[in-house]
Design a protein around this motif. Structure first.
Motif, PDB file in Angstrom:
ATOM      1  N   GLY A  38       0.882  -1.181  -0.021  1.00  0.00           N
ATOM      2  CA  GLY A  38      -0.106   0.029  -0.035  1.00  0.00           C
ATOM      3  C   GLY A  38       0.852   1.211  -0.023  1.00  0.00           C
ATOM      4  O   GLY A  38       2.272   1.082   0.016  1.00  0.00           O
ATOM      5  N   PRO A  39       0.208   2.421   0.162  1.00  0.00           N
ATOM      6  CA  PRO A  39      -1.171   2.625  -0.095  1.00  0.00           C
ATOM      7  C   PRO A  39      -1.474   2.147  -1.221  1.00  0.00           C
ATOM      8  O   PRO A  39      -1.029   2.248  -2.339  1.00  0.00           O
ATOM      9  CB  PRO A  39      -1.376   4.159   0.305  1.00  0.00           C
ATOM     10  N   LYS A  74      -6.039   7.686  -1.142  1.00  0.00           N
ATOM     11  CA  LYS A  74      -5.816   6.450  -1.383  1.00  0.00           C
ATOM     12  C   LYS A  74      -6.412   5.636  -0.175  1.00  0.00           C
ATOM     13  O   LYS A  74      -6.558   6.148   0.969  1.00  0.00           O
ATOM     14  CB  LYS A  74      -4.106   6.317  -1.266  1.00  0.00           C
ATOM     15  N   ILE A  75      -6.098   4.461  -0.263  1.00  0.00           N
ATOM     16  CA  ILE A  75      -6.440   3.395   0.835  1.00  0.00           C
ATOM     17  C   ILE A  75      -5.482   3.197   1.910  1.00  0.00           C
ATOM     18  O   ILE A  75      -4.411   2.719   1.324  1.00  0.00           O
ATOM     19  CB  ILE A  75      -7.008   1.987   0.409  1.00  0.00           C
ATOM     20  N   THR A  76      -5.631   3.771   2.916  1.00  0.00           N
ATOM     21  CA  THR A  76      -4.378   3.739   3.909  1.00  0.00           C
ATOM     22  C   THR A  76      -4.528   3.055   5.348  1.00  0.00           C
ATOM     23  O   THR A  76      -3.649   3.169   5.917  1.00  0.00           O
ATOM     24  CB  THR A  76      -3.956   5.330   4.218  1.00  0.00           C
ATOM     25  N   GLN A  77      -5.960   2.446   5.218  1.00  0.00           N
ATOM     26  CA  GLN A  77      -6.011   1.791   6.622  1.00  0.00           C
ATOM     27  C   GLN A  77      -7.132   0.824   6.331  1.00  0.00           C
ATOM     28  O   GLN A  77      -7.720   0.476   5.296  1.00  0.00           O
ATOM     29  CB  GLN A  77      -6.749   2.604   7.639  1.00  0.00           C
ATOM     30  N   GLU A  78      -7.150  -0.294   7.392  1.00  0.00           N
ATOM     31  CA  GLU A  78      -7.704  -1.421   7.427  1.00  0.00           C
ATOM     32  C   GLU A  78      -8.646  -1.473   8.619  1.00  0.00           C
ATOM     33  O   GLU A  78      -8.323  -1.377   9.706  1.00  0.00           O
ATOM     34  CB  GLU A  78      -6.925  -2.468   7.418  1.00  0.00           C
ATOM     35  N   PHE A 128      -2.112  -2.291  -5.963  1.00  0.00           N
ATOM     36  CA  PHE A 128      -1.233  -1.976  -4.865  1.00  0.00           C
ATOM     37  C   PHE A 128      -0.722  -0.414  -5.506  1.00  0.00           C
ATOM     38  O   PHE A 128      -0.914  -0.146  -6.618  1.00  0.00           O
ATOM     39  CB  PHE A 128       0.037  -3.088  -5.308  1.00  0.00           C
ATOM     40  N   GLY A 129      -0.058  -0.115  -4.471  1.00  0.00           N
ATOM     41  CA  GLY A 129       0.692   1.243  -4.817  1.00  0.00           C
ATOM     42  C   GLY A 129       1.604   1.214  -6.096  1.00  0.00           C
ATOM     43  O   GLY A 129       1.613   2.509  -6.469  1.00  0.00           O
ATOM     44  N   LYS A 160       0.806   0.227  -8.849  1.00  0.00           N
ATOM     45  CA  LYS A 160      -0.332   0.018  -9.810  1.00  0.00           C
ATOM     46  C   LYS A 160      -0.596  -1.493 -10.384  1.00  0.00           C
ATOM     47  O   LYS A 160      -1.365  -1.663 -11.330  1.00  0.00           O
ATOM     48  CB  LYS A 160       0.042   0.873 -11.127  1.00  0.00           C
ATOM     49  N   THR A 161      -0.202  -2.507  -9.602  1.00  0.00           N
ATOM     50  CA  THR A 161      -0.418  -3.734 -10.239  1.00  0.00           C
ATOM     51  C   THR A 161      -1.878  -4.072  -9.543  1.00  0.00           C
ATOM     52  O   THR A 161      -2.461  -3.631  -8.724  1.00  0.00           O
ATOM     53  CB  THR A 161       0.471  -4.772  -9.298  1.00  0.00           C
ATOM     54  N   ARG A 162      -2.699  -4.419 -10.860  1.00  0.00           N
ATOM     55  CA  ARG A 162      -3.974  -4.757 -10.419  1.00  0.00           C
ATOM     56  C   ARG A 162      -4.296  -6.137  -9.329  1.00  0.00           C
ATOM     57  O   ARG A 162      -3.869  -7.127  -9.578  1.00  0.00           O
ATOM     58  CB  ARG A 162      -4.967  -5.200 -11.667  1.00  0.00           C
ATOM     59  N   ILE A 163      -5.022  -5.874  -8.310  1.00  0.00           N
ATOM     60  CA  ILE A 163      -5.422  -6.871  -7.393  1.00  0.00           C
ATOM     61  C   ILE A 163      -6.822  -7.490  -7.609  1.00  0.00           C
ATOM     62  O   ILE A 163      -6.789  -8.725  -7.699  1.00  0.00           O
ATOM     63  CB  ILE A 163      -5.505  -6.105  -5.970  1.00  0.00           C
ATOM     64  N   THR A 164      -7.858  -6.666  -7.870  1.00  0.00           N
ATOM     65  CA  THR A 164      -9.180  -7.105  -8.071  1.00  0.00           C
ATOM     66  C   THR A 164     -10.139  -5.964  -8.440  1.00  0.00           C
ATOM     67  O   THR A 164      -9.447  -5.049  -8.840  1.00  0.00           O
ATOM     68  CB  THR A 164      -9.625  -7.806  -6.773  1.00  0.00           C
ATOM     69  N   CYS A 165     -11.127  -6.535  -9.215  1.00  0.00           N
ATOM     70  CA  CYS A 165     -11.792  -5.721  -9.746  1.00  0.00           C
ATOM     71  C   CYS A 165     -13.250  -6.215 -10.039  1.00  0.00           C
ATOM     72  O   CYS A 165     -13.629  -7.414  -9.548  1.00  0.00           O
ATOM     73  CB  CYS A 165     -11.447  -5.579 -11.351  1.00  0.00           C
ATOM     74  N   ALA A 166     -14.264  -5.377 -10.228  1.00  0.00           N
ATOM     75  CA  ALA A 166     -15.847  -5.721 -10.121  1.00  0.00           C
ATOM     76  C   ALA A 166     -16.270  -4.609 -11.089  1.00  0.00           C
ATOM     77  O   ALA A 166     -16.085  -3.412 -11.290  1.00  0.00           O
ATOM     78  CB  ALA A 166     -16.548  -5.401  -9.036  1.00  0.00           C
ATOM     79  N   ASN A 167     -17.573  -5.045 -11.801  1.00  0.00           N
ATOM     80  CA  ASN A 167     -18.195  -4.231 -12.441  1.00  0.00           C
ATOM     81  C   ASN A 167     -19.515  -3.337 -11.623  1.00  0.00           C
ATOM     82  O   ASN A 167     -19.610  -3.907 -10.673  1.00  0.00           O
ATOM     83  CB  ASN A 167     -19.029  -5.007 -13.462  1.00  0.00           C
TER      84      ASN A 167
END
Length: 191
Positions: free
Chosen positions: A82-83, A136-140, A170-171, A173-180
């Motif tokens: 992350g972030p 950005k996504i910085t916490q869980e 990921f920070g 830019k690697t794609r982790i997951t996706c949805a429509n």
């Protein structure tokens, strides 16, 4: 020499004409709601990810019709990398779940990724760069609500994103997951 100047001026004008700041949306339909729900299995299955990131991105027209109200919720994030970033991408996720097939960020005004989005000037950012404009996504877990005044749920608008996808990165830019994105009350096929 004169011809070279004409060609250079024409090319410069062409590049300028291709990009523009995003106008604010003033008439997003009040009854439209779209939601992207992340799948159980991740696209990227390496590293510390245990299962997949869980979460949703819900989008509905802002109460006054000016832009779109987002409710974002992600949990079960990887322990490293992350972030994390999240963007609206130009194409829907195909039935095989291939996040690479979602193409580039939603960018109808041809802004491009460079220079990076400046959250202080969101009208200059790619429309799909939600984490650039809103954090950005910085916490869980990660939850956030905001109004994006530059996107629309009106199907006849160039700023409409309801047929597109959300991609988490990921920070690096690697794609982790996706949805429509799917219109509320409409069952999604595929993915």
């Amino acid at each position: 020499m004169y011809l070279h100047r004409i060609i250079a001026a024409t090319l410069a004008t062409s590049v300028i004409a291709q990009t523009q700041d995003a106008p604010e949306v003033t008439s997003s339909p009040s009854d439209h709601v779209y939601e992207a729900i992340l799948p159980e299995n991740p696209f990227f299955d390496k590293g510390s990810l245990d299962g997949n990131i869980r979460g949703t991105v819900k989008a509905q027209s802002a109460a006054d019709g000016k832009g779109v109200s987002f409710s974002v919720s992600f949990r079960n994030l990887p322990n490293e990398g992350g972030p994390f970033l999240y963007h609206i991408h130009d194409a829907a996720v195909p039935s095989d779940g291939n996040c690479t097939a979602t193409l580039d960020h939603f960018d109808p005004f041809n802004r491009g990724e460079s220079p990076p989005c400046d959250a202080n000037e969101p009208h200059t950012c790619q429309l799909g760069d939600l984490s650039g404009k809103h954090g950005k996504i910085t916490q869980e877990p990660f939850t956030k609500e905001y109004i994006d005044p530059f996107v629309s749920l009106a199907t006849d608008s160039v700023q409409f994103f309801g047929t597109k996808s959300i991609v988490l990165h990921f920070g690096n830019k690697t794609r982790i997951t996706c949805a429509n994105f799917v219109k509320a009350g409409v069952e999604e096929t595929g993915n």
